[in-house]
Design an enzyme around this catalytic site. Structure first.
Site, PDB file in Angstrom:
ATOM      1  N   GLU A 224       0.832  -1.137  -0.094  1.00  0.00           N
ATOM      2  CA  GLU A 224      -0.009  -0.146   0.046  1.00  0.00           C
ATOM      3  C   GLU A 224       0.817   1.152  -0.082  1.00  0.00           C
ATOM      4  O   GLU A 224       0.488   2.265  -0.421  1.00  0.00           O
ATOM      5  CB  GLU A 224      -0.896   0.006   1.076  1.00  0.00           C
ATOM      6  CG  GLU A 224      -1.855  -1.088   1.351  1.00  0.00           C
ATOM      7  CD  GLU A 224      -3.062  -0.971   0.266  1.00  0.00           C
ATOM      8  OE1 GLU A 224      -3.430   0.285   0.089  1.00  0.00           O
ATOM      9  OE2 GLU A 224      -3.292  -1.966  -0.415  1.00  0.00           O
ATOM     10  N   GLU A 233      -1.201   9.706   0.738  1.00  0.00           N
ATOM     11  CA  GLU A 233      -1.769   9.357  -0.853  1.00  0.00           C
ATOM     12  C   GLU A 233      -1.206  10.613  -1.843  1.00  0.00           C
ATOM     13  O   GLU A 233      -1.218  11.539  -1.586  1.00  0.00           O
ATOM     14  CB  GLU A 233      -3.236   9.440  -0.830  1.00  0.00           C
ATOM     15  CG  GLU A 233      -3.825   9.135  -2.154  1.00  0.00           C
ATOM     16  CD  GLU A 233      -5.239   9.150  -2.239  1.00  0.00           C
ATOM     17  OE1 GLU A 233      -5.981   8.860  -3.247  1.00  0.00           O
ATOM     18  OE2 GLU A 233      -6.020   9.235  -1.188  1.00  0.00           O
ATOM     19  N   ASN A 271     -14.193   6.558   8.136  1.00  0.00           N
ATOM     20  CA  ASN A 271     -12.963   5.517   8.696  1.00  0.00           C
ATOM     21  C   ASN A 271     -12.177   6.429   9.622  1.00  0.00           C
ATOM     22  O   ASN A 271     -11.669   5.783  10.606  1.00  0.00           O
ATOM     23  CB  ASN A 271     -12.059   5.149   7.447  1.00  0.00           C
ATOM     24  CG  ASN A 271     -12.970   4.085   6.593  1.00  0.00           C
ATOM     25  OD1 ASN A 271     -13.730   3.318   7.228  1.00  0.00           O
ATOM     26  ND2 ASN A 271     -12.574   3.982   5.362  1.00  0.00           N
TER      27      ASN A 271
END
Length: 371
Positions: A224, A233, A271
């Site tokens: 990831e 990100e 989340n």
């Protein structure tokens, strides 16, 4: 904190029995008790340390941002004491009443300096049968800690350092071998500290199963993050897309604040809310903690691994401890985009990392590697 209707916990005998069973921090002495050194974190991912950095006896202990202050480094030698700067965490005058001052004092072996870290993440003084608590339930800098009746609130939830003898099956040398080009943010000590929030991680089942789970988690988070290189990100154009205004709590940190961060690239406001609630950290209002605090970052990865079924039917943890196989961890994390032939190259990348890590740990990879 001063609410008069707080419920007391179980009787001391029951508490001691419970803590002995889970074995997180026992009141043992002698060489069998391994020492651990590191930060003790509470609400908002902040650390406790000696007020003003003072080390004199009687100095209060308070909460403030983790700044590397020497008094924010605590040692748990395994004898029930918690120490920094050559002194012990102590209850003033051996008090047992709500609001008793928690301070530094010369270590003297008395009951005022004994603490137990429970499976509920409370730090309990067994003599008083009460918990280490943040005054007023506040996470503001310089909030003083005190003794208070245990009540299960976030103001009494702590993450404590664990030792290399805590059972984690990956050594620091092996971790460095797995991630030779990792970003310095992703520290081994941060990972070990985070495990105290989820002691079942890589701590369930046989030695083989524990090593397989550690390898599976690290293989997935390595994938990831490009080998633990990326903290956030990289596609900033996606940042505004992760706010679901349909949630009742909204996006108080801003439309573009909930982009992917950390080892599992945690994203979306819901989340951040769920992870923060589970960890006792306000990530909804301060999602930047995930990219600024290594222990918090690792905790969010473990939160997902241990509690979320994601796109699959089981958690990553359960997939490994029930021998469902590494392939099921891929399905949980990104199955809707990768499994069932959707992106075999990405699946193979994860499997290759898992095979390499199990080899480093000297354990068989098991079956059912693909999804």
């Amino acid at each position: 904190m001063s609410s008069p209707d707080r419920r007391s916990r179980t009787l001391l005998a029951a508490l001691l029995s419970l803590v002995t069973a889970v074995g997180l921090l026992t009141l043992t002495t002698g060489p069998a008790a391994a020492a651990a050194t590191g930060q003790i974190t509470g609400l908002a991912g902040k650390c406790i340390g000696a007020a003003g950095g003072n080390t004199a006896g009687g100095t209060a202990i308070d909460l403030y941002s983790c700044v590397g202050d020497a008094t924010q480094q605590w040692t748990l030698p395994g004898d029930g004491t918690i120490r920094t700067a050559g002194k012990c965490m102590d209850l003033s005058n051996a008090g047992t009443a709500d609001g008793t001052k928690v301070q530094l004092w010369d270590c003297n072996g008395t009951v005022a300096q004994q603490w137990i870290f429970s499976s509920a993440r409370d730090l309990v003084n067994p003599n008083a049968n009460k918990c280490l608590d943040l005054t007023g339930g506040s996470s503001a800098d310089f909030t003083v800690v005190q003794l208070w009746t245990c009540n299960g609130t976030g103001a009494q939830k702590w993450t404590v350092p664990t030792s290399s003898g805590s059972g984690f099956v990956v050594t620091e040398a092996q971790f460095n071998q797995m991630f030779p080009g990792r970003n310095g943010f992703y520290t081994y000590s941060g990972l070990v500290a985070a495990i105290s929030a989820y002691p079942g991680f890589a701590g369930t089942g046989s030695d083989t199963v524990r090593k397989q789970e550690a390898a599976a988690f690290l293989a997935n988070v390595g994938h990831e993050t490009g080998g633990l290189v990326y903290i956030v990100e990289q596609n900033t154009a996606n940042y505004p897309h992760y706010c679901d205004w349909g949630q009742p709590f909204g996006c108080p940190a801003g439309q573009s604040a909930y982009y992917g961060r950390g080892p599992i690239q945690l994203s979306w406001n819901y989340n951040y809310k769920a992870a923060g609630d589970a960890l006792g950290i306000d990530l909804l209002n301060n999602p930047w903690l995930v990219q600024n605090d290594a222990a918090v970052s690792w905790k969010t990865g473990l939160w997902f691994w241990m509690t979320s079924t994601g796109a699959g039917s089981m958690t990553g943890h359960n997939a490994m401890v029930t021998s469902a196989g590494f392939g099921q961890t891929i399905r949980t994390i990104n199955g809707s985009l990768e499994c069932d032939g959707r992106n075999p190259g990405q699946v193979q990348s994860r499997v290759d990392a898992y095979l390499r890590f199990t080899q480093i740990l000297g354990v068989a990879a098991g079956t059912n590697l693909y999804c």
